[in-house]
Motif scaffolding. Structure first.
Motif, mmCIF file in Angstrom:
data_model
loop_
_atom_site.group_PDB
_atom_site.id
_atom_site.type_symbol
_atom_site.label_atom_id
_atom_site.label_comp_id
_atom_site.label_asym_id
_atom_site.label_seq_id
_atom_site.Cartn_x
_atom_site.Cartn_y
_atom_site.Cartn_z
ATOM 1 N N ALA A 94 17.851 35.349 10.388
ATOM 2 C CA ALA A 94 17.722 36.922 10.706
ATOM 3 C C ALA A 94 17.419 37.868 9.701
ATOM 4 O O ALA A 94 16.631 38.581 9.721
ATOM 5 C CB ALA A 94 18.721 37.204 11.629
ATOM 6 N N SER A 95 17.959 37.820 8.658
ATOM 7 C CA SER A 95 17.884 38.519 7.450
ATOM 8 C C SER A 95 16.459 38.379 6.855
ATOM 9 O O SER A 95 15.923 39.416 6.557
ATOM 10 C CB SER A 95 18.995 38.156 6.323
ATOM 11 N N VAL A 97 13.760 37.384 8.361
ATOM 12 C CA VAL A 97 12.939 37.883 9.509
ATOM 13 C C VAL A 97 13.040 39.416 9.203
ATOM 14 O O VAL A 97 11.625 39.840 9.309
ATOM 15 C CB VAL A 97 13.288 37.239 10.848
ATOM 16 N N ARG A 98 14.002 40.217 9.308
ATOM 17 C CA ARG A 98 14.184 41.510 9.266
ATOM 18 C C ARG A 98 13.254 41.989 8.066
ATOM 19 O O ARG A 98 12.616 43.133 8.234
ATOM 20 C CB ARG A 98 15.515 41.878 8.996
ATOM 21 N N THR A 107 12.017 32.152 5.062
ATOM 22 C CA THR A 107 12.608 32.474 6.695
ATOM 23 C C THR A 107 13.158 30.948 7.264
ATOM 24 O O THR A 107 14.213 30.792 7.802
ATOM 25 C CB THR A 107 11.677 32.844 7.367
#
Length: 136
Positions: A94-95, A97-98, A107
């Protein structure tokens, strides 16, 4: 209620599972140790990801990584460790992707590690195979 343990897998499959799990364990222990120190590359990367260059946060993540990895490496707690590490790796995905990291190299690295983690555990743990049976 007790789980029915399926017959042992052939020896090559068990050895493959142990090797897969061993690679995950070595990588995550190394990663956790780097965060405990914390090396400049760790704090710089954390800053780029938007978490700030905090030594305290790096050390906290290192402790979490090492504790979850040790749980995964001990047979009676390996499934709990795998579940906790899956959450940890999901947060890493998630980090990435952000901040729009490269897809296949950064990713999805947590996904690759998670597949290796669960695949190794599946091949070495009869209880997990009984819980999630793949039929031929």
């Amino acid at each position: 209620m007790s789980l029915i343990i399926e017959p042992e897998l052939p020896k090559p499959a068990r050895i493959t599972g142990r090797v897969m799990s061993g690679l995950v364990i070595l990588f995550l222990l190394f990663d956790g140790a780097m965060k405990l120190i914390p090396l400049p590359i760790v704090t710089e990367t954390m800053d780029k990801m938007g978490y700030g260059a905090s030594d305290t946060l790096a050390r906290s993540l290192g402790i979490i990584t090492i504790v979850c990895t040790l749980l995964y490496s001990v047979p009676p707690t390996s499934i709990l460790g795998a579940i906790l590490l899956t959450g940890y790796l999901g947060g890493a995905i998630a980090s990435h992707v952000r901040i729009d990291s490269p897809l296949f190299t950064h990713t999805l690295f947590g996904l690759y590690l998670g597949l290796l983690l669960w695949g190794g555990l599946y091949l070495r743990d009869g209880n997990l195979r009984a819980l999630i049976p793949f039929r031929r």
